[in-house]
Design a protein around this motif. Structure first.
Motif, PDB file in Angstrom:
ATOM      1  N   MET A   1       2.512   2.658  -4.576  1.00 40.99           N
ATOM      2  CA  MET A   1       1.853   2.750  -3.276  1.00 40.99           C
ATOM      3  C   MET A   1       0.730   1.738  -3.188  1.00 40.99           C
ATOM      4  O   MET A   1       0.513   1.114  -2.150  1.00 40.99           O
ATOM      5  N   PHE A   2       0.018   1.562  -4.298  1.00 47.27           N
ATOM      6  CA  PHE A   2      -1.091   0.616  -4.281  1.00 47.27           C
ATOM      7  C   PHE A   2      -0.583  -0.822  -4.093  1.00 47.27           C
ATOM      8  O   PHE A   2      -1.090  -1.562  -3.254  1.00 47.27           O
TER       9      PHE A   2
ATOM     10  N   GLY B   1       6.263  -6.385  -3.061  1.00 47.69           N
ATOM     11  CA  GLY B   1       7.378  -5.799  -2.327  1.00 47.69           C
ATOM     12  C   GLY B   1       8.133  -4.728  -3.080  1.00 47.69           C
ATOM     13  O   GLY B   1       8.723  -3.833  -2.485  1.00 47.69           O
ATOM     14  N   LEU B   2       8.119  -4.816  -4.413  1.00 48.98           N
ATOM     15  CA  LEU B   2       9.007  -3.912  -5.142  1.00 48.98           C
ATOM     16  C   LEU B   2       8.552  -2.457  -5.092  1.00 48.98           C
ATOM     17  O   LEU B   2       9.377  -1.548  -5.192  1.00 48.98           O
ATOM     18  N   GLY B   3       7.250  -2.230  -4.905  1.00 51.51           N
ATOM     19  CA  GLY B   3       6.750  -0.860  -4.812  1.00 51.51           C
ATOM     20  C   GLY B   3       7.417  -0.093  -3.683  1.00 51.51           C
ATOM     21  O   GLY B   3       7.858   1.036  -3.857  1.00 51.51           O
ATOM     22  N   GLY B   4       7.513  -0.738  -2.514  1.00 51.12           N
ATOM     23  CA  GLY B   4       8.129  -0.083  -1.362  1.00 51.12           C
ATOM     24  C   GLY B   4       9.586   0.239  -1.626  1.00 51.12           C
ATOM     25  O   GLY B   4      10.061   1.337  -1.328  1.00 51.12           O
TER      26      GLY B   4
ATOM     27  N   VAL C   1      -8.995  -4.901   3.537  1.00 54.65           N
ATOM     28  CA  VAL C   1      -7.580  -4.826   3.942  1.00 54.65           C
ATOM     29  C   VAL C   1      -6.815  -3.883   3.023  1.00 54.65           C
ATOM     30  O   VAL C   1      -6.079  -3.002   3.476  1.00 54.65           O
ATOM     31  N   VAL C   2      -7.015  -4.061   1.715  1.00 56.13           N
ATOM     32  CA  VAL C   2      -6.223  -3.281   0.767  1.00 56.13           C
ATOM     33  C   VAL C   2      -6.588  -1.801   0.843  1.00 56.13           C
ATOM     34  O   VAL C   2      -5.707  -0.942   0.868  1.00 56.13           O
ATOM     35  N   THR C   3      -7.891  -1.457   0.919  1.00 56.36           N
ATOM     36  CA  THR C   3      -8.232  -0.029   0.970  1.00 56.36           C
ATOM     37  C   THR C   3      -7.708   0.620   2.241  1.00 56.36           C
ATOM     38  O   THR C   3      -7.114   1.698   2.177  1.00 56.36           O
ATOM     39  N   LEU C   4      -7.886  -0.049   3.377  1.00 57.17           N
ATOM     40  CA  LEU C   4      -7.427   0.581   4.626  1.00 57.17           C
ATOM     41  C   LEU C   4      -5.907   0.777   4.599  1.00 57.17           C
ATOM     42  O   LEU C   4      -5.413   1.848   4.964  1.00 57.17           O
ATOM     43  N   SER C   5      -5.175  -0.219   4.111  1.00 59.08           N
ATOM     44  CA  SER C   5      -3.721  -0.037   4.141  1.00 59.08           C
ATOM     45  C   SER C   5      -3.279   0.938   3.042  1.00 59.08           C
ATOM     46  O   SER C   5      -2.305   1.677   3.230  1.00 59.08           O
ATOM     47  N   PHE C   6      -4.005   0.997   1.937  1.00 57.40           N
ATOM     48  CA  PHE C   6      -3.702   2.014   0.916  1.00 57.40           C
ATOM     49  C   PHE C   6      -3.907   3.412   1.509  1.00 57.40           C
ATOM     50  O   PHE C   6      -3.068   4.306   1.335  1.00 57.40           O
ATOM     51  N   GLY C   7      -5.004   3.588   2.239  1.00 57.19           N
ATOM     52  CA  GLY C   7      -5.254   4.867   2.892  1.00 57.19           C
ATOM     53  C   GLY C   7      -4.113   5.246   3.826  1.00 57.19           C
ATOM     54  O   GLY C   7      -3.635   6.383   3.823  1.00 57.19           O
ATOM     55  N   LEU C   8      -3.658   4.264   4.618  1.00 54.48           N
ATOM     56  CA  LEU C   8      -2.585   4.528   5.575  1.00 54.48           C
ATOM     57  C   LEU C   8      -1.288   4.896   4.850  1.00 54.48           C
ATOM     58  O   LEU C   8      -0.570   5.810   5.264  1.00 54.48           O
ATOM     59  N   ILE C   9      -0.989   4.184   3.748  1.00 57.72           N
ATOM     60  CA  ILE C   9       0.254   4.466   3.023  1.00 57.72           C
ATOM     61  C   ILE C   9       0.206   5.846   2.384  1.00 57.72           C
ATOM     62  O   ILE C   9       1.162   6.622   2.466  1.00 57.72           O
ATOM     63  N   LEU C  10      -0.933   6.173   1.765  1.00 60.73           N
ATOM     64  CA  LEU C  10      -1.091   7.505   1.171  1.00 60.73           C
ATOM     65  C   LEU C  10      -0.862   8.569   2.238  1.00 60.73           C
ATOM     66  O   LEU C  10      -0.136   9.542   2.027  1.00 60.73           O
TER      67      LEU C  10
END
Lengths: 338, 331
Positions: free
Chosen positions: A148-149, A210-213, B292-301
């Motif tokens: 996810m990260f 990309g591979l995570g997704g 960018v990374v924290t906001l999109s990590f939050g959204l993905i979680l």
């Protein structure tokens, strides 16, 4: 099969036609119109205002396959017929025919993207399958979070960091270009290795982010399939574990990922623009951006058209091979209309 | 959820006099519990949604309250290129012009949030409309919409967006958000269509059809509630797409610099120092990357966790209501 093939082919042809029309409309909607654009370009290069209308339309004809003095429908037919003959006009910024520029740029992009797509999907699928097999274990939880990260890092940010650390700091990879400067593009092993070396960082950026997704999707699908009744039945019937894993679980978990493969083909080609700019990798995306910055409309539209054509071809290949794996897709169209 | 509402209605009808005797307050409390508190509890029960929504809330806070608290940065506010974590006044250091990096990040947040919301709403609305109509109607309408969807899905998004951005030079965050999702709806529309295909033959949908309920009502009442969970998850996904796209295009300088954006910061820092030449200058380029990374990590979680929230089987296990007796009595 032949009907399905015909349907797919005509769909691809229609898409190409639609995109060609879109580029025509875009050229027409250039602020001030094509004439103003050509006039501005001419004034820039010659530096005076004494340009005749005839000169403007002549140059517009040559660079964009459009003669602004013709009525619209004539322009459209002219434009389309030139496109179909492979004549994409002439780049004003590079002072060369657009198709020539594209022919030497495209192989680099295709090389980069096909390797990246292949690696992303094979690594992601294997990782996802292992995660699903070990569901709930510490490995699964850990890799899920990591996936996810990684998925939340834009590929271009990873690319910038990779350049800073792997190229500048450690000096492991070249930071730009697609082959060593001054190297003889020959069919030698050393040249080939140098090309791979230059492509490593852009490919790495796409694959890592990309591979995570892919892994998460595969994991979800596989877990869902494992829960199905027919897996239990197969188990009870004594089908060997390996056969269940590959034929039953693997195949049924992979099929739904087909759509995401198709979307990611388009996505990767889009991403090529940003990546190629960051790595100064002179593929089609790099030229597209150069053209945008120089307001070189013929090259812009040509590059866009060719990128789309590449996506169409890739999706067509994916489509046709898919129907070989899953016979159900061929008989999709038998539904009642409400 | 259509099943839920319909059972609710049929069950509620016989209890009409019971409803009258209950106070209005009780009814509101019940509704609050059902529609607000229970989802919140479910969100809180999963660590992914919990962490994800906390991250998103922090950014929303920074973009609203923080925007007013942190004053707009000006060149010469502080020393040039102060490293991060040195002073409270410039927590993330300063730029080459002496602007506070933290203030730059915060000041860019509201425009980012507006852009993200506009793009996500646009793409999800179009996708839902096209997907449901195409899947439910079938026949010629379906074929036409599928052709449009397939074309939109095939055209590579970013190059198209770059061309559009060069042609129309959008500046307002809402316009930018919409341009960035100009064909992002297609993939979702196709997915929704295939979901609707399985729903259209369910018995309760068929019942509505036989009863002569107009198509529009069937789609809105019977079909839509079932795909809403899926739509919401994808809302978050396309929000992430807008962040990625906008930052990339501002970084490349394709979009005109009218609003502060994390991509503009990236571009600015990159133009001054390259990627980063030393750790002394790194904070300037790392700050927007981190944003960018924290906001999109939050959204993905959040998106990953939400799938659980809307899965009815899991939901039933998690959803305790504050007043079980009341619910039981009502039923």
């Amino acid at each position: 099969m032949s009907r399905y093939l015909l349907k797919r082919l005509s769909m691809a042809a229609f898409t190409l036609y639609a995109v060609m029309t879109i580029t025509f409309v875009m050229i027409q909607s250039i602020p001030g119109g094509p004439e103003d654009y050509i006039r501005a370009q001419l004034m820039q290069s010659r530096g005076d205002g004494s340009i005749s209308m005839a000169q403007v339309s002549q140059l517009a004809e040559r660079s964009m396959n459009i003669n602004p003095t013709d009525p619209m429908h004539v322009q459209y037919v002219e434009y389309m017929s030139h496109m179909l003959r492979g004549d994409l006009g002439e780049s004003l910024h590079f002072a060369a025919p657009v198709d020539e520029i594209i022919v030497q740029a495209m192989p680099w992009t295709l090389f980069l993207l096909s390797i990246a797509t292949l690696l992303t999907f094979s690594a992601g699928i294997v990782l996802g399958a292992i995660m699903a097999y070990l569901e709930g274990s510490r490995f699964d939880v850990g890799t899920t979070v990591v996936s996810m990260f990684l998925n939340s890092i834009p590929y271009y940010i990873f690319a910038l960091l990779a350049i800073a650390v792997l190229a500048y700091d450690w000096g492991l990879f070249p930071a730009s270009g697609h082959h060593p400067t001054g190297a003889d593009p020959a069919l030698s092993l050393s040249y080939f290795l140098a090309v791979i070396h230059h492509a490593s960082l852009p490919i790495l950026s796409l694959v890592i982010t990309g591979l995570g997704g892919v892994a998460l999707t595969m994991r979800g699908n596989a877990i869902q399939v494992i829960g199905e009744d027919y897996i239990r039945v197969a188990n009870l019937r004594g089908v060997p574990g390996r056969q269940i894993a590959t034929r039953y679980v693997g195949r049924n978990a992979l099929l739904p990922m087909y759509t995401s493969l198709m979307i990611s083909i388009g996505f990767m080609f889009g991403g090529a623009v940003v990546l190629e700019e960051i790595f100064a990798y002179e593929g089609i995306g790099w030229y597209l951006l150069e053209a945008v910055n120089a307001r070189d409309y013929p090259l812009m539209m040509g590059a866009f058209l060719i990128i789309t054509l590449a996506v169409i071809v890739f999706i067509l290949i994916a489509d046709l091979t898919y129907s070989k794996i899953d016979p159900r897709v061929e008989q999709e169209d038998s539904r009642e209309a409400y | 959820m259509a099943e839920r509402t319909s059972t609710f209605q049929t069950d509620a009808e016989p209890d009409r006099d019971d409803r009258i005797t209950r106070s209005r307050r009780e009814l509101y409390r019940e509704r609050l519990d059902l529609f607000v508190l229970t989802p919140l509890r479910v969100i809180w029960s999963d660590w992914r949604t919990r962490v994800g929504s906390l991250i998103i809330l922090v950014w929303v806070f920074l973009g609203t309250v923080g925007y007013w608290l942190v004053s707009e940065p000006f060149p010469g506010d502080g020393p040039r290129m102060e490293p991060a974590f040195q002073s409270l006044e410039f927590p993330l250091g300063t730029t080459i012009r002496g602007e506070s990096v933290f203030a730059l990040v915060v000041q860019a947040t509201p425009a980012m949030l507006v852009m993200i919301t506009a793009g996500a709403v646009f793409s999800v609305a179009i996708a839902t409309l096209v997907g449901t109509v195409s899947g439910y109607k079938g026949g010629r309408v379906d074929r036409a919409l599928t052709v449009v969807t397939d074309i939109a899905m095939t055209i590579p998004g970013l190059p198209l967006i770059i061309l559009l951005a060069a042609l129309i030079e959008p500046t307002h965050p809402v316009t930018v958000g919409i341009v960035l999702t100009i064909n992002a709806w297609a993939g979702l529309a196709r997915a929704i269509r295939s979901q609707v295909l399985t729903l259209r033959d369910h018995s309760y949908v068929e019942a509505s059809r036989i009863m002569g309920v107009p198509t529009r009502r069937i789609v809105v009442d019977d079909i839509l509630p079932n795909i809403m969970p899926y739509v919401l998850v994808n809302f978050v996904q396309s929000a992430r797409g807008v962040i990625f796209g906008s930052v990339a295009l501002y970084y490349l300088g394709v979009l005109p610099f009218s609003n502060e954006n994390w991509g503009v910061m990236l571009n600015d820092a990159y133009d001054s120092f390259g990627v980063f030449t030393s750790w002394e200058t790194a904070h300037w380029i790392l700050a927007p990357m981190f944003a960018v990374v924290t906001l999109s990590f939050g959204l993905i979680l959040f998106a990953q966790g939400t799938e659980r929230l809307f899965n009815p089987r899991i939901r039933a296990r998690h959803a305790e209501t504050i007043d079980e007796d009341n619910m039981e009595g009502h039923r």
